[in-house]
Design a protein around this motif. Structure first.
Motif, PDB file in Angstrom:
ATOM      1  N   LYS A 129      39.399  31.642  57.236  1.00 52.49           N
ATOM      2  CA  LYS A 129      39.582  30.840  56.038  1.00 52.49           C
ATOM      3  C   LYS A 129      41.071  30.683  55.773  1.00 52.49           C
ATOM      4  O   LYS A 129      41.839  31.517  56.253  1.00 52.49           O
ATOM      5  CB  LYS A 129      38.855  31.452  54.858  1.00 52.49           C
ATOM      6  CG  LYS A 129      39.538  32.705  54.284  1.00 52.49           C
ATOM      7  CD  LYS A 129      38.872  33.159  53.038  1.00 52.49           C
ATOM      8  CE  LYS A 129      39.465  32.527  51.807  1.00 52.49           C
ATOM      9  NZ  LYS A 129      40.343  33.412  51.027  1.00 52.49           N
ATOM     10  N   HIS A 158      35.112  37.242  55.515  1.00 60.25           N
ATOM     11  CA  HIS A 158      35.032  38.693  55.750  1.00 60.25           C
ATOM     12  C   HIS A 158      34.116  39.399  54.755  1.00 60.25           C
ATOM     13  O   HIS A 158      33.670  40.513  55.015  1.00 60.25           O
ATOM     14  CB  HIS A 158      36.427  39.329  55.814  1.00 60.25           C
ATOM     15  CG  HIS A 158      37.072  39.564  54.485  1.00 60.25           C
ATOM     16  ND1 HIS A 158      37.663  38.570  53.750  1.00 60.25           N
ATOM     17  CD2 HIS A 158      37.213  40.692  53.748  1.00 60.25           C
ATOM     18  CE1 HIS A 158      38.147  39.077  52.629  1.00 60.25           C
ATOM     19  NE2 HIS A 158      37.882  40.367  52.600  1.00 60.25           N
ATOM     20  N   LYS A 200      31.159  42.981  55.020  1.00 59.92           N
ATOM     21  CA  LYS A 200      31.191  44.213  54.224  1.00 59.92           C
ATOM     22  C   LYS A 200      29.828  44.881  54.276  1.00 59.92           C
ATOM     23  O   LYS A 200      28.798  44.228  54.140  1.00 59.92           O
ATOM     24  CB  LYS A 200      31.581  43.904  52.770  1.00 59.92           C
ATOM     25  CG  LYS A 200      33.057  43.512  52.623  1.00 59.92           C
ATOM     26  CD  LYS A 200      33.425  43.405  51.161  1.00 59.92           C
ATOM     27  CE  LYS A 200      34.799  42.793  50.978  1.00 59.92           C
ATOM     28  NZ  LYS A 200      35.909  43.740  51.130  1.00 59.92           N
ATOM     29  N   GLU A 233      40.352  42.176  41.059  1.00 57.31           N
ATOM     30  CA  GLU A 233      41.404  42.780  41.872  1.00 57.31           C
ATOM     31  C   GLU A 233      42.549  43.219  40.975  1.00 57.31           C
ATOM     32  O   GLU A 233      42.792  42.605  39.936  1.00 57.31           O
ATOM     33  CB  GLU A 233      41.940  41.765  42.881  1.00 57.31           C
ATOM     34  CG  GLU A 233      40.904  41.267  43.861  1.00 57.31           C
ATOM     35  CD  GLU A 233      41.524  40.343  44.894  1.00 57.31           C
ATOM     36  OE1 GLU A 233      41.908  40.838  45.954  1.00 57.31           O
ATOM     37  OE2 GLU A 233      41.662  39.140  44.612  1.00 57.31           O
ATOM     38  N   ARG A 236      52.262  35.912  48.606  1.00 58.10           N
ATOM     39  CA  ARG A 236      51.479  34.790  49.146  1.00 58.10           C
ATOM     40  C   ARG A 236      51.487  33.623  48.170  1.00 58.10           C
ATOM     41  O   ARG A 236      50.606  32.775  48.183  1.00 58.10           O
ATOM     42  CB  ARG A 236      50.022  35.177  49.354  1.00 58.10           C
ATOM     43  CG  ARG A 236      49.759  36.438  50.080  1.00 58.10           C
ATOM     44  CD  ARG A 236      48.349  36.910  49.798  1.00 58.10           C
ATOM     45  NE  ARG A 236      47.336  36.086  50.430  1.00 58.10           N
ATOM     46  CZ  ARG A 236      46.165  35.818  49.879  1.00 58.10           C
ATOM     47  NH1 ARG A 236      45.866  36.276  48.691  1.00 58.10           N
ATOM     48  NH2 ARG A 236      45.283  35.084  50.513  1.00 58.10           N
ATOM     49  N   TYR A 286      50.907  29.854  49.373  1.00 56.41           N
ATOM     50  CA  TYR A 286      49.514  29.500  49.677  1.00 56.41           C
ATOM     51  C   TYR A 286      48.682  29.509  48.397  1.00 56.41           C
ATOM     52  O   TYR A 286      47.946  28.565  48.098  1.00 56.41           O
ATOM     53  CB  TYR A 286      48.914  30.482  50.697  1.00 56.41           C
ATOM     54  CG  TYR A 286      47.415  30.652  50.554  1.00 56.41           C
ATOM     55  CD1 TYR A 286      46.539  29.680  51.036  1.00 56.41           C
ATOM     56  CD2 TYR A 286      46.872  31.753  49.893  1.00 56.41           C
ATOM     57  CE1 TYR A 286      45.164  29.808  50.869  1.00 56.41           C
ATOM     58  CE2 TYR A 286      45.502  31.890  49.721  1.00 56.41           C
ATOM     59  CZ  TYR A 286      44.653  30.920  50.208  1.00 56.41           C
ATOM     60  OH  TYR A 286      43.301  31.044  50.026  1.00 56.41           O
ATOM     61  N   ASP A 308      40.216  29.995  46.637  1.00 53.79           N
ATOM     62  CA  ASP A 308      40.496  31.212  47.392  1.00 53.79           C
ATOM     63  C   ASP A 308      39.299  32.159  47.422  1.00 53.79           C
ATOM     64  O   ASP A 308      39.072  32.849  48.413  1.00 53.79           O
ATOM     65  CB  ASP A 308      41.715  31.919  46.765  1.00 53.79           C
ATOM     66  CG  ASP A 308      42.161  33.141  47.556  1.00 53.79           C
ATOM     67  OD1 ASP A 308      42.366  32.998  48.775  1.00 53.79           O
ATOM     68  OD2 ASP A 308      42.279  34.233  46.962  1.00 53.79           O
ATOM     69  N   HIS A 323      33.885  33.494  49.341  1.00 55.63           N
ATOM     70  CA  HIS A 323      33.306  34.840  49.184  1.00 55.63           C
ATOM     71  C   HIS A 323      32.213  34.898  48.107  1.00 55.63           C
ATOM     72  O   HIS A 323      31.129  35.426  48.326  1.00 55.63           O
ATOM     73  CB  HIS A 323      34.392  35.859  48.826  1.00 55.63           C
ATOM     74  CG  HIS A 323      35.548  35.886  49.785  1.00 55.63           C
ATOM     75  ND1 HIS A 323      35.392  35.727  51.138  1.00 55.63           N
ATOM     76  CD2 HIS A 323      36.877  36.067  49.590  1.00 55.63           C
ATOM     77  CE1 HIS A 323      36.582  35.817  51.727  1.00 55.63           C
ATOM     78  NE2 HIS A 323      37.500  36.011  50.812  1.00 55.63           N
ATOM     79  N   LYS A 356      42.885  38.074  39.714  1.00 55.15           N
ATOM     80  CA  LYS A 356      43.959  38.958  40.178  1.00 55.15           C
ATOM     81  C   LYS A 356      44.530  39.696  38.973  1.00 55.15           C
ATOM     82  O   LYS A 356      44.442  39.205  37.840  1.00 55.15           O
ATOM     83  CB  LYS A 356      45.091  38.139  40.796  1.00 55.15           C
ATOM     84  CG  LYS A 356      44.645  37.222  41.919  1.00 55.15           C
ATOM     85  CD  LYS A 356      44.735  37.909  43.246  1.00 55.15           C
ATOM     86  CE  LYS A 356      44.407  36.984  44.373  1.00 55.15           C
ATOM     87  NZ  LYS A 356      43.788  37.680  45.505  1.00 55.15           N
ATOM     88  N   ARG A 366      40.141  47.528  40.431  1.00 54.88           N
ATOM     89  CA  ARG A 366      39.630  46.843  41.615  1.00 54.88           C
ATOM     90  C   ARG A 366      38.157  47.199  41.729  1.00 54.88           C
ATOM     91  O   ARG A 366      37.796  48.337  42.042  1.00 54.88           O
ATOM     92  CB  ARG A 366      40.377  47.309  42.868  1.00 54.88           C
ATOM     93  CG  ARG A 366      39.820  46.689  44.135  1.00 54.88           C
ATOM     94  CD  ARG A 366      40.664  47.047  45.344  1.00 54.88           C
ATOM     95  NE  ARG A 366      40.238  46.256  46.497  1.00 54.88           N
ATOM     96  CZ  ARG A 366      39.573  46.753  47.532  1.00 54.88           C
ATOM     97  NH1 ARG A 366      39.255  48.038  47.571  1.00 54.88           N
ATOM     98  NH2 ARG A 366      39.232  45.971  48.523  1.00 54.88           N
ATOM     99  N   GLN A 371      32.581  47.533  46.229  1.00 52.21           N
ATOM    100  CA  GLN A 371      33.749  48.375  46.395  1.00 52.21           C
ATOM    101  C   GLN A 371      34.329  48.689  45.033  1.00 52.21           C
ATOM    102  O   GLN A 371      34.174  47.887  44.133  1.00 52.21           O
ATOM    103  CB  GLN A 371      34.805  47.678  47.275  1.00 52.21           C
ATOM    104  CG  GLN A 371      35.252  46.328  46.729  1.00 52.21           C
ATOM    105  CD  GLN A 371      35.886  45.440  47.790  1.00 52.21           C
ATOM    106  OE1 GLN A 371      35.619  45.559  48.972  1.00 52.21           O
ATOM    107  NE2 GLN A 371      36.748  44.537  47.362  1.00 52.21           N
TER     108      GLN A 371
HETATM  109  C1  BG6 Z   1      40.917  36.971  50.671  1.00 50.66           C
HETATM  110  C2  BG6 Z   1      41.683  36.223  49.610  1.00 50.66           C
HETATM  111  O1  BG6 Z   1      40.088  36.086  51.377  1.00 50.66           O
HETATM  112  O2  BG6 Z   1      40.158  37.991  50.068  1.00 50.66           O
HETATM  113  C3  BG6 Z   1      42.557  37.177  48.839  1.00 50.66           C
HETATM  114  O3  BG6 Z   1      42.467  35.209  50.197  1.00 50.66           O
HETATM  115  C4  BG6 Z   1      41.768  38.333  48.297  1.00 50.66           C
HETATM  116  O4  BG6 Z   1      43.233  36.511  47.782  1.00 50.66           O
HETATM  117  C5  BG6 Z   1      40.912  38.974  49.391  1.00 50.66           C
HETATM  118  O5  BG6 Z   1      42.659  39.286  47.777  1.00 50.66           O
HETATM  119  C6  BG6 Z   1      39.963  40.003  48.808  1.00 50.66           C
HETATM  120  O6  BG6 Z   1      39.370  40.723  49.846  1.00 50.66           O
HETATM  121  P1  BG6 Z   1      38.913  42.234  49.654  1.00 50.66           P
HETATM  122  O7  BG6 Z   1      38.234  42.556  50.946  1.00 50.66           O
HETATM  123  O8  BG6 Z   1      40.152  43.028  49.417  1.00 50.66           O
HETATM  124  O9  BG6 Z   1      37.989  42.251  48.482  1.00 50.66           O
END
Ligand code: BG6
Length: 478
Positions: A143, A173, A177, A211, A218, A221, A230, A235, A326, A331, A363
């Motif tokens: 992505k 990703h 998980k 988060e 970054r 972007y 994003d 996700h 963010k 988290r 998580q």
């Molecule tokens: C990424 C985003 O795809 O996923 C990020 O671009 C984000 O901005 C991240 O922080 C979050 O992934 P994880 O695995 O830390 O929850």
């Protein structure tokens, strides 16, 4: 169980993703004995390096991103022996003949495009022109898969000129998980939940991905993307699909992806009043979003909360509340399925029992928690109390759950195995953009201004209102 022998070529092999995620993940699989001795990893990038320099870079990455107890020097050395480096120009001719000369027959070939999407077409075309890729080769793309529907379509079309859909592995990703996969196991491996999994019994669903990090580093972007592009388009959308989809006939790639696609197509457009966008401010003198992205006029959101409806028989009437941001208080990522109240309390008004809530924690501290009502112990009569039936995977499964593989470990091994179940199909990505685009277009047209929220908080006040006005409340971010 070791996978088949493979050659994995990482374009962008010196980049940040390769260093932080791909190479450490490969090392961990090697450490776990899953990489066969014949496997080879070839990092390719434009910079001139030799094998020794590249290996030194990877040694440092392993030092930084792999747990110390997995870093036995002999194992690291044995892993690095499998690694080569190639100087290669994605847009020119340099390096391609050399790459061609390095390829072996009879092993799985995978090409990881760990580069900006602007280079996907160049790479795909040259892999063919130089006779490097064949009908069995696989490509892995990261992505962001496009910036909107039009660019995603163009990317799909470019890749389709040279590769068949069964060769293309689009990474999200979140699908790698462990707990996200567990969501499917919980839903479809038990009799207990599925009969209740619908609008008749579920009051609403909350998905939170909070988060603590900001966008520092970054900014360039991120400021062109924002939380919607994003996190939500990919996700969060994938999480929503796995919760909402019908049971696939088998845990197989197209069976699962067909069901996910139906969910995305059934999403209603979202009314502007059902969306709250936010931007974090600075705390104790630290930089806020605008300073982080070095754009004082930015209207990009670093937080978004929205109420989403799925128009199908199963979900009509049950809202899905999504929120991600963010620089939030903690988290934490979780999915909460909030069931309806029992239709009638036999214990009187005072003892109105609270709704059952099933929480799937992604998580940290992966696990599943079910809130149930029981009788308060003791002689005080029929007083009710809520208790959690708590299953932390680490507690329940012991040492086996101590070492949950990272999403990239799982996904890269799936590429080698040829299993696309946890990757996005082209039509899914396009459908997700088709839903996202008008939402973004609307606020761009109106010049919508994100609300300020304090860094370290749970987002803007208005996000709380999004649920309060429906007589519901967010779960605490902690
Ligand atoms: C990424 C985003 O795809 O996923 C990020 O671009 C984000 O901005 C991240 O922080 C979050 O992934 P994880 O695995 O830390 O929850």
């Amino acid at each position: 169980i070791p996978v088949d022998p493979f050659d994995l070529i990482i374009f962008g092999g010196t980049g940040d993703l390769a260093r932080r995620k791909i190479l450490p993940a490969l090392y961990r699989r090697f450490w776990a004995g899953q990489m066969p001795p014949e496997a080879r990893i070839i990092g390719a990038a434009r910079a001139a390096h030799d094998d020794a320099e590249y290996r030194a870079m990877i040694r440092a990455a392993i030092g930084e991103f792999v747990a110390p107890e997995k870093q036995e020097p002999a194992t690291v050395d044995a892993f690095l022996e499998r690694v080569r480096y190639l100087t290669l120009d994605a847009r020119g001719d340099d390096g391609w003949d050399a790459l061609c000369g390095m390829m072996r027959n009879g092993v799985v070939q995978a090409f990881y495009f760990s580069v900006g999407p602007g280079l996907f077409g160049d790479l795909a075309e040259r892999l063919h022109r130089h006779g490097i890729a064949d009908a069995e080769s696989r490509i892995v793309v990261e992505k962001p898969f496009g910036h909107d529907l039009q660019s995603a379509r163009a990317l799909n079309a470019t890749l389709a000129q040279h590769f068949d859909e069964h060769q293309i592995y689009r990474i999200d990703h979140y699908l790698g998980k462990e707990t996200v996969q567990n969501l499917m196991a919980v839903r479809f491996g038990n009799m207990l939940f599925e009969p209740l999994w619908n609008a008749r019994n579920v009051d609403h669903i909350q998905i939170t991905v909070a988060e603590t990090v900001g966008v520092g580093g970054r900014g360039d972007y991120y400021d062109r993307s924002g939380a919607m592009r994003d996190m939500v388009q990919n996700h969060m959308m994938q999480l929503l699909c796995l919760i909402a989809m019908e049971p696939p006939y088998a845990f197989e790639s197209d069976a699962v992806r067909d069901e996910k696609l139906k969910v995305i197509r059934a999403l209603d457009p979202v009314a502007p009043g059902d969306i709250v966008r936010g931007q974090y401010g600075g705390d104790s003198g630290g930089p806020g979003y605008l300073e982080d992205v070095e754009n004082p006029d930015s209207l990009t959101e670093s937080f978004i909360a929205l109420k989403v409806h799925i128009s199908n028989w199963r979900w009509k009437g049950t809202p899905f509340y999504l929120r991600t941001g963010k620089r939030m208080r903690a988290r934490t990522s979780e999915i909460a399925i909030v069931f309806k109240d029992p239709p009638h309390s036999i214990f009187g008004v005072q003892e109105r029992q609270k709704a059952n809530v099933l929480v799937i924690r992604l998580q940290p501290n992966e696990g599943i928690n079910l809130r149930v009502t029981i009788k308060e112990p003791g002689p005080g009569g029929m007083r009710l109390v809520e208790v959690p039936l708590d299953m932390s995977f680490k507690e329940a499964l012991g040492p086996e759950a101590e070492d949950i593989p990272d999403a990239y470990e799982r996904l890269i091994m799936d590429v080698i195995r040829g299993n696309q179940t946890l990757f996005m199909r082209g039509d899914e990505v396009e459908a997700a953009w088709a839903w996202t685009d008008p939402i973004i277009a609307d606020w761009e047209e109106r010049g919508d201004r994100p609300r300020l929220y304090e860094a370290g908080s749970s987002g803007p006040e208005d996000a709380l209102m999004l649920m309060h006005k429906d007589g519901r409340r967010w779960r605490e971010v902690k």
